[in-house]
Each structure stands twice: as structure tokens, then as C-alpha cells.
Design a protein around this motif. Structure first.
Motif, PDB file in Angstrom:
ATOM      1  N   ASP A  67       0.791  -1.227   0.000  1.00 56.11           N
ATOM      2  CA  ASP A  67       0.000   0.000   0.000  1.00 56.11           C
ATOM      3  C   ASP A  67       0.823   1.277   0.000  1.00 56.11           C
ATOM      4  O   ASP A  67       0.586   2.188   0.792  1.00 56.11           O
ATOM      5  N   HIS A  68       1.817   1.367  -0.891  1.00 55.84           N
ATOM      6  CA  HIS A  68       2.528   2.630  -1.068  1.00 55.84           C
ATOM      7  C   HIS A  68       1.711   3.570  -1.964  1.00 55.84           C
ATOM      8  O   HIS A  68       0.870   3.131  -2.754  1.00 55.84           O
ATOM      9  N   VAL A  69       1.982   4.854  -1.846  1.00 55.64           N
ATOM     10  CA  VAL A  69       1.294   5.857  -2.659  1.00 55.64           C
ATOM     11  C   VAL A  69       1.555   5.590  -4.141  1.00 55.64           C
ATOM     12  O   VAL A  69       2.689   5.321  -4.552  1.00 55.64           O
ATOM     13  N   VAL A  70       0.503   5.684  -4.920  1.00 60.15           N
ATOM     14  CA  VAL A  70       0.581   5.372  -6.345  1.00 60.15           C
ATOM     15  C   VAL A  70       1.421   6.418  -7.084  1.00 60.15           C
ATOM     16  O   VAL A  70       1.276   7.624  -6.868  1.00 60.15           O
ATOM     17  N   ILE A  71       2.305   5.933  -7.950  1.00 61.21           N
ATOM     18  CA  ILE A  71       3.094   6.787  -8.831  1.00 61.21           C
ATOM     19  C   ILE A  71       2.980   6.239 -10.253  1.00 61.21           C
ATOM     20  O   ILE A  71       2.535   5.104 -10.459  1.00 61.21           O
ATOM     21  N   VAL A  72       3.388   7.048 -11.229  1.00 59.98           N
ATOM     22  CA  VAL A  72       3.372   6.584 -12.618  1.00 59.98           C
ATOM     23  C   VAL A  72       4.614   5.731 -12.846  1.00 59.98           C
ATOM     24  O   VAL A  72       5.712   6.240 -13.071  1.00 59.98           O
ATOM     25  N   ASN A  73       4.446   4.428 -12.749  1.00 61.20           N
ATOM     26  CA  ASN A  73       5.539   3.500 -13.040  1.00 61.20           C
ATOM     27  C   ASN A  73       5.071   2.500 -14.092  1.00 61.20           C
ATOM     28  O   ASN A  73       3.954   2.590 -14.605  1.00 61.20           O
ATOM     29  N   ASP A  74       5.924   1.554 -14.414  1.00 61.36           N
ATOM     30  CA  ASP A  74       5.579   0.595 -15.472  1.00 61.36           C
ATOM     31  C   ASP A  74       4.318  -0.198 -15.137  1.00 61.36           C
ATOM     32  O   ASP A  74       3.502  -0.489 -16.015  1.00 61.36           O
ATOM     33  N   ASP A  75       4.167  -0.569 -13.858  1.00 62.49           N
ATOM     34  CA  ASP A  75       2.996  -1.361 -13.463  1.00 62.49           C
ATOM     35  C   ASP A  75       1.706  -0.574 -13.676  1.00 62.49           C
ATOM     36  O   ASP A  75       0.716  -1.111 -14.188  1.00 62.49           O
ATOM     37  N   LEU A  76       1.703   0.684 -13.271  1.00 59.34           N
ATOM     38  CA  LEU A  76       0.501   1.501 -13.440  1.00 59.34           C
ATOM     39  C   LEU A  76       0.204   1.750 -14.912  1.00 59.34           C
ATOM     40  O   LEU A  76      -0.951   1.677 -15.351  1.00 59.34           O
ATOM     41  N   LEU A  77       1.228   2.042 -15.684  1.00 69.74           N
ATOM     42  CA  LEU A  77       1.020   2.255 -17.117  1.00 69.74           C
ATOM     43  C   LEU A  77       0.466   1.006 -17.788  1.00 69.74           C
ATOM     44  O   LEU A  77      -0.420   1.097 -18.649  1.00 69.74           O
ATOM     45  N   ALA A  78       0.952  -0.161 -17.384  1.00 69.83           N
ATOM     46  CA  ALA A  78       0.459  -1.409 -17.977  1.00 69.83           C
ATOM     47  C   ALA A  78      -1.025  -1.610 -17.667  1.00 69.83           C
ATOM     48  O   ALA A  78      -1.801  -2.057 -18.520  1.00 69.83           O
ATOM     49  N   ILE A  79      -1.440  -1.271 -16.448  1.00 70.85           N
ATOM     50  CA  ILE A  79      -2.854  -1.382 -16.082  1.00 70.85           C
ATOM     51  C   ILE A  79      -3.692  -0.430 -16.928  1.00 70.85           C
ATOM     52  O   ILE A  79      -4.726  -0.809 -17.494  1.00 70.85           O
ATOM     53  N   ALA A  80      -3.250   0.824 -17.025  1.00 69.02           N
ATOM     54  CA  ALA A  80      -4.003   1.810 -17.811  1.00 69.02           C
ATOM     55  C   ALA A  80      -4.081   1.391 -19.274  1.00 69.02           C
ATOM     56  O   ALA A  80      -5.138   1.513 -19.916  1.00 69.02           O
ATOM     57  N   GLN A  81      -2.987   0.907 -19.824  1.00 67.96           N
ATOM     58  CA  GLN A  81      -2.978   0.491 -21.229  1.00 67.96           C
ATOM     59  C   GLN A  81      -3.918  -0.680 -21.467  1.00 67.96           C
ATOM     60  O   GLN A  81      -4.620  -0.729 -22.486  1.00 67.96           O
ATOM     61  N   GLU A  82      -3.972  -1.613 -20.529  1.00 72.49           N
ATOM     62  CA  GLU A  82      -4.875  -2.751 -20.696  1.00 72.49           C
ATOM     63  C   GLU A  82      -6.332  -2.315 -20.646  1.00 72.49           C
ATOM     64  O   GLU A  82      -7.168  -2.794 -21.422  1.00 72.49           O
ATOM     65  N   LEU A  83      -6.654  -1.391 -19.745  1.00 74.05           N
ATOM     66  CA  LEU A  83      -8.030  -0.895 -19.655  1.00 74.05           C
ATOM     67  C   LEU A  83      -8.448  -0.196 -20.938  1.00 74.05           C
ATOM     68  O   LEU A  83      -9.587  -0.347 -21.401  1.00 74.05           O
ATOM     69  N   VAL A  84      -7.537   0.581 -21.518  1.00 69.59           N
ATOM     70  CA  VAL A  84      -7.861   1.338 -22.740  1.00 69.59           C
ATOM     71  C   VAL A  84      -7.856   0.425 -23.953  1.00 69.59           C
ATOM     72  O   VAL A  84      -8.817   0.407 -24.741  1.00 69.59           O
ATOM     73  N   ARG A  85      -6.794  -0.322 -24.145  1.00 70.75           N
ATOM     74  CA  ARG A  85      -6.692  -1.169 -25.348  1.00 70.75           C
ATOM     75  C   ARG A  85      -7.751  -2.263 -25.373  1.00 70.75           C
ATOM     76  O   ARG A  85      -8.200  -2.680 -26.446  1.00 70.75           O
ATOM     77  N   GLY A  86      -8.156  -2.736 -24.191  1.00 72.10           N
ATOM     78  CA  GLY A  86      -9.194  -3.762 -24.130  1.00 72.10           C
ATOM     79  C   GLY A  86     -10.594  -3.193 -24.101  1.00 72.10           C
ATOM     80  O   GLY A  86     -11.565  -3.952 -24.062  1.00 72.10           O
ATOM     81  N   ARG A  87     -10.709  -1.860 -24.110  1.00 67.21           N
ATOM     82  CA  ARG A  87     -12.007  -1.173 -24.033  1.00 67.21           C
ATOM     83  C   ARG A  87     -12.794  -1.610 -22.797  1.00 67.21           C
ATOM     84  O   ARG A  87     -13.987  -1.910 -22.846  1.00 67.21           O
ATOM     85  N   TYR A  88     -12.116  -1.627 -21.665  1.00 66.34           N
ATOM     86  CA  TYR A  88     -12.712  -2.092 -20.423  1.00 66.34           C
ATOM     87  C   TYR A  88     -13.105  -0.976 -19.471  1.00 66.34           C
ATOM     88  O   TYR A  88     -13.579  -1.250 -18.369  1.00 66.34           O
ATOM     89  N   LEU A  89     -12.917   0.270 -19.844  1.00 65.91           N
ATOM     90  CA  LEU A  89     -13.178   1.355 -18.904  1.00 65.91           C
ATOM     91  C   LEU A  89     -14.621   1.375 -18.411  1.00 65.91           C
ATOM     92  O   LEU A  89     -14.888   1.720 -17.255  1.00 65.91           O
ATOM     93  N   ASP A  90     -15.551   0.999 -19.279  1.00 67.74           N
ATOM     94  CA  ASP A  90     -16.960   1.053 -18.871  1.00 67.74           C
ATOM     95  C   ASP A  90     -17.356  -0.130 -17.986  1.00 67.74           C
ATOM     96  O   ASP A  90     -18.465  -0.161 -17.448  1.00 67.74           O
ATOM     97  N   ARG A  91     -16.450  -1.072 -17.777  1.00 65.95           N
ATOM     98  CA  ARG A  91     -16.712  -2.206 -16.889  1.00 65.95           C
ATOM     99  C   ARG A  91     -15.808  -2.180 -15.660  1.00 65.95           C
ATOM    100  O   ARG A  91     -15.720  -3.163 -14.922  1.00 65.95           O
ATOM    101  N   THR A  92     -15.139  -1.051 -15.461  1.00 69.31           N
ATOM    102  CA  THR A  92     -14.156  -0.941 -14.391  1.00 69.31           C
ATOM    103  C   THR A  92     -14.513   0.194 -13.445  1.00 69.31           C
ATOM    104  O   THR A  92     -14.802   1.313 -13.888  1.00 69.31           O
ATOM    105  N   HIS A  93     -14.486  -0.093 -12.155  1.00 67.05           N
ATOM    106  CA  HIS A  93     -14.671   0.916 -11.121  1.00 67.05           C
ATOM    107  C   HIS A  93     -13.302   1.209 -10.526  1.00 67.05           C
ATOM    108  O   HIS A  93     -12.628   0.307 -10.022  1.00 67.05           O
ATOM    109  N   LEU A  94     -12.893   2.467 -10.594  1.00 74.28           N
ATOM    110  CA  LEU A  94     -11.543   2.861 -10.214  1.00 74.28           C
ATOM    111  C   LEU A  94     -11.513   3.390  -8.788  1.00 74.28           C
ATOM    112  O   LEU A  94     -12.317   4.258  -8.414  1.00 74.28           O
ATOM    113  N   GLY A  95     -10.573   2.910  -7.996  1.00 75.70           N
ATOM    114  CA  GLY A  95     -10.413   3.411  -6.640  1.00 75.70           C
ATOM    115  C   GLY A  95      -8.957   3.353  -6.214  1.00 75.70           C
ATOM    116  O   GLY A  95      -8.181   2.550  -6.733  1.00 75.70           O
TER     117      GLY A  95
END
Length: 422
Positions: free
Chosen positions: A299-327
Motif C-alpha cells: 500500500d505505497h502511494v501510487v506513482i506513474v511507473n511501469d505497473d501503473l502504465l500497464a494497467i491503464a494500457q490494458e483498460l484502454v486497449r481492451g475497451r474495459y473502462l466502462d466495466r471498471t470501477h476505479l479506486g
């Protein structure tokens, strides 16, 4: 610091540059502006809540640091959250644990809490025009001291936590009904063992039975959405976690629940991003708890690193944003707590914007054609596109500070408000 005119000029050039590779920056910004990130209450007060009593959360949770200015009351926590919201582009949500009710100085058992203890939060959210999310609090309690709640071998203890979770679903539904946006009510429990168990089966079968009882009453999805959250291990549950990922994956699939994927709840070599497209083949949606694991801390504070970018890219490229609740889900008491919210939320939004601005349809077109050379080349060249100019413009247009200017506002808030809390 750049002037508004300079930011707008830079954006016009960036918009033209992105158009050359087939990316519409206005469309990307419109999508980003529609996303809602749920800020978590527990970053503001180190997971203490407002029941009174213990200073530490327990149940496998540990918050390090003693930075001054922790919120001590619901009003202080709401004040701090409002400050954070004012520094984050877009309109977002707030995520509450059950121990954050307003109990009027009275001891209220967790299996007796009701919506009346959260009226202040509902009124606050209505005033801000935001939604609320909710969580049962199955830790930091005498009936969780031995490390078991919904999977406890004592039926009466299980019944207590079942009733608590049932009441939390009702509170979540009342929030959703009052605010016109469904509440995501997420169940996480700390159940597990520090050393090797002799019986792995029994607790999981009891947990399954308890969950079915928790969710027995149907609640309309327009008011409340149920989510379940697994974990690899916790403090005091290093050898055996009853509600591990596979358990809850099976539960979410068979019971049609949201599956909560927490970025800090897996082995450091696992990719959460790779799980998204797998689980969304089977579950209706996911709750994404964005966190940052560092070794054994999840539970460290979120930063823009490779792991976060990979998550964002998967949500966008897979068109999953409308099925994802972000917290967000982290807690750090070694730095300014309001700044932690702002850093984490802005980092997540930046990563999502980066992914939205990639010419990813071109990547996929090249991939379908078997041109892996072109795919790799484009993925690398896209990293030089003027993403920062678009982000700055988004902040300007959203009426929040551009660049690190927000930090001075937090510093001033610390001097004027936080430092006076003692």
C-alpha cells in the motif's frame, strides 16, 4: 511557471502532432473527464476511523509514520478530502469504511450500524455532487483478534460478521439511492494464519457459506454493486489467506459479483494488468484498487511507473473502462496525507491519459497483420509524443493547478489547517 497562454499554445501544437498519428486529443480528454476515481477515506486518518478506542487498525494492517495533521473527526476528514478534490482534475468519488460513521460518542456494535450513522456523509456527497463507495470493516475488533471473521470456526462469531456485512450492503444501497449513482460495496476480510495450517478446506467452505448468506438479499444494481477482494497474504496471515485470489475469482464468476483486483495483493512478479482481460471474460465487471506494492508492503502511494502504465494500457486497449470501477487504496503517514491523495489520483489519471493518447488501434492493426516489427517500433516512437502538454491543458481546463503548483496549495493548507490540529 507557464502562463495559460503558453499552455494553450503547447496544447494546440500537441493536438496537431497527435492528429498526425491518428489520435484525437479532444476525444481522449472527453473520455478522461468522464472517469471517476474513488478516493479512500483511510489515507486521511491512518485507518483509525471514528469508533474511538484503539489507535492501530490491526487485522494485518499497519500504517507507518507520524506526519502531523491527521484527521481526527468526520468534519476534518471531509475538509481534507475537499482540499484534495480541488487539486485533482475531474469530478470523483469517496470511499468509506464502516468504522467512519458518525456515532455521536456512543458505542455502536458493527452488526447494528445503520444508514443514520452516515447521513452526514450522504449530505456532504450530495452537496459536492459526488458518489460514495463503501466497505464492511472486518478488522480492528475483539471478534477479529484471532485472525478470523466470516470463516471463523465459531458460528456465533461468523453470524456477527455476516450481520455486519448485510448492514453494510443496506447502507451502500441507501447511499446509492440518495445520490443517484450506485455504491460499490466491497468485502475484504483479513482471515488467515501466520504459520502452516492443518486444515485449508474448512475455513474456505465456511467463508463460502457466509458470503452466500451476506448476499442472500437481492439489491438493485442501480443502488448497490457487490464486490469481493482477495489477497496473497497479510501481516499475521503470511502462510495462509482464506480469501485468496482463486477463491474470490470462483465466487465472483459463479455469483456474478464484481471482482476487486488490488495492485498490491499479488506476488511482485505477477502482472495485474494481465489478469484484467482474463477475469473480464467471466465476471460482469471489476473494482480496481490502485496501489503500489514495495516488497512485502502492498500500500505505497501510487506513482506513474511501469505497473501503473500497464494497467491503464490494458483498460484502454481492451475497451474495459466502462466495466471498471476505479479506486485508490494506500496509506502513508510519513508524508502529508492530502498530498498523498493528490499524488495518487493525479498519477492514475495521468497514466490513463497516456494510454488514451497512444495510437493503440494502429498497434493492434499491425499485430493482426503479423507486423510485429512495426508494432514494436510504433510502441516506442509513441513514447516521444507530447503527452505532457495535453495533461497540462487538461488541468488548466479543469480549473486545477498545473504541474507542481498544487504542492504550494497543500503547503499553505498544512500551515493554516493541519499544523493546528496538534
Amino acid at each position: 511557471m507557464k502562463s495559460s497562454r503558453q499552455i494553450e499554445q503547447a496544447y494546440r501544437w500537441a493536438r496537431e502532432r497527435y492528429a498526425e498519428v491518428g489520435v484525437d486529443t479532444e476525444a481522449a480528454l472527453a473520455t478522461l473527464s468522464g472517469l471517476r476515481v474513488s478516493l479512500h477515506c483511510w489515507q486521511g486518518d491512518d485507518v483509525r476511523g471514528f469508533e474511538g478506542g484503539a489507535d492501530a487498525p490491526g487485522g494485518g494492517l499497519a500504517v507507518t509514520g507520524a506526519y502531523p495533521g491527521r484527521a481526527r473527526t468526520p468534519d476534518e476528514l471531509r475538509q481534507d478530502a475537499e482540499k484534495a478534490f480541488a487539486l485533482i482534475p475531474g469530478r470523483h468519488r469517496f470511499n468509506l469504511h464502516a468504522i467512519y460513521g458518525e456515532f455521536g460518542g456512543r458505542k455502536v456494535e458493527r452488526n447494528e450500524i445503520g444508514v443514520e450513522h452516515f447521513r452526514g456523509w450522504i449530505d456532504w456527497a450530495r452537496r459536492l455532487g459526488i458518489g460514495l463507495d463503501f466497505n464492511p470493516t472486518c478488522f480492528g475488533h475483539r471478534l477479529a483478534a484471532d485472525g478470523f471473521t466470516l470463516s471463523h470456526p465459531d458460528r456465533s462469531v461468523r453470524r456477527y460478521w455476516i450481520e455486519h456485512c448485510q448492514r453494510c450492503r443496506e447502507i451502500g444501497a441507501a447511499m446509492g439511492r440518495a445520490l443517484g449513482t450506485p455504491t460499490v460495496t466491497n468485502v475484504w476480510i483479513p482471515d488467515g494464519m501466520k504459520d502452516t495450517p492443518a486444515d485449508r478446506r474448512g475455513p474456505r467452505e465456511r467463508l463460502l457459506e457466509s458470503l452466500d448468506e451476506v448476499f442472500r438479499k437481492p439489491i438493485p444494481a442501480r443502488y448497490n454493486l457487490d464486490a469481493v477482494e482477495g489477497k496473497l497474504f497479510g501481516i499475521g496471515a503470511e502462510s495462509y489467506t482464506v480469501g485468496m485470489h482463486e477463491f474470490y475469482l470462483g465466487y465472483a464468476v459463479t455469483r456474478r459479483k464484481l471482482l476487486c483486483l488490488d495492485a498490491g495483493h499479488y506476488h511482485p512478479t505477477e502482472s495485474l494488468a494481465d489478469k484484467i482481460s482474463s477475469v473480464l471474460c467471466y465476471v460482469p465487471g471489476i473494482l480496481l484498487h490502485v496501489s503500489r506494492g514495495v516488497r512485502w508492503d502492498s500500500d505505497h502511494v501510487v506513482i506513474v511507473n511501469d505497473d501503473l502504465l500497464a494497467i491503464a494500457q490494458e483498460l484502454v486497449r481492451g475497451r474495459y473502462l466502462d466495466r471498471t470501477h476505479l479506486g485508490l487504496d494506500f496509506f502513508d503517514a510519513s508524508i502529508n496525507r492530502v498530498a498523498a491523495w493528490v499524488i495518487g489520483a493525479r498519477s492514475l489519471l495521468r497514466a490513463l491519459l497516456f494510454a488514451l493518447l497512444e495510437p493503440w488501434p494502429r498497434y493492434q492493426e499491425l499485430e493482426r497483420a503479423g507486423d510485429y516489427t512495426g508494432r514494436l517500433a510504433w510502441m516506442e516512437e509513441a513514447k516521444n509524443l507530447p503527452f505532457g502538454a495535453v495533461w497540462d491543458y487538461h488541468c488548466l481546463r479543469s480549473g486545477v493547478p498545473v504541474g507542481a503548483a498544487w504542492l504550494e496549495e497543500v503547503r499553505a493548507y498544512e500551515r493554516e489547517v493541519l499544523s493546528r490540529r496538534g
